[in-house]
Write an enzyme that holds these catalytic residues in place. Structure first.
Site, short mmCIF file in Angstrom:
data_model
loop_
_atom_site.label_atom_id
_atom_site.label_comp_id
_atom_site.label_asym_id
_atom_site.label_seq_id
_atom_site.Cartn_x
_atom_site.Cartn_y
_atom_site.Cartn_z
CG ASP A 48 48.02 45.03 30.91
OD1 ASP A 48 47.84 46.26 30.80
OD2 ASP A 48 48.98 44.54 31.52
N GLY A 49 44.51 43.96 28.33
CA GLY A 49 43.66 43.12 27.49
C GLY A 49 42.29 43.70 27.26
CB CYS A 50 40.25 46.12 28.94
SG CYS A 50 39.99 44.88 30.21
CB ALA A 51 38.72 47.74 23.82
CB SER A 52 37.79 51.04 27.60
OG SER A 52 37.22 49.99 28.33
#
Length: 136
Positions: A48-52
């Site tokens: 979690d926390g990633c744009a992709s």
């Protein structure tokens, strides 16, 4: 403290004079990585926390840290490859002591990634550190 594989990337970056060439090199590192088996792309491996979409399958072997990863974005696959070069093969108990941000600063990546990508890298590093600490 960096691995030989990471030092090799640092050396490659020293020969690449502009960021576009470095960006392409990071993408090529990602392309060279074997894809993560779809069976391992599950909520437990998703970061979690990633744009992709990002998945890290962390499986220490013989006291050494090891992970594989994948993403639906080519630049992020490349960033995963860079992190693999930094961490894979390191004794599990030494992983939390690696100054990942300091090592990555040698590549000047932070100057050329969007804030979302930078946050994604931080989230991947956090997952790696937490998993290694639990395994140690």
């Amino acid at each position: 403290m960096a691995t030989e594989a990471f030092e090799s990337i640092v050396e490659d970056f020293e020969f690449l004079e502009d960021w576009e060439d470095r960006y392409r090199h990071v993408i090529e590192l990602g392309r060279a990585m074997a894809p993560l088996d779809d069976a391992l792309k599950v909520p437990a491996t998703k970061v979690d926390g990633c744009a992709s979409q990002v998945w890290l399958h962390i499986a220490p072997e013989g006291g050494r840290f090891h992970f594989d990863g994948d993403s639906d974005a080519m630049i992020v696959r490349g960033l995963i490859a860079v992190l693999r070069a930094l961490y894979n093969g390191v004794p599990v108990d030494r992983v939390p002591a690696i100054d990942a941000q300091g090592e990555l600063a040698r590549l000047e990546l932070q100057d050329h990634l969007s804030s979302q990508r930078s946050n994604g890298v931080k989230a991947m590093i956090q997952r790696i550190r937490e998993t290694a600490a639990a395994a140690a």
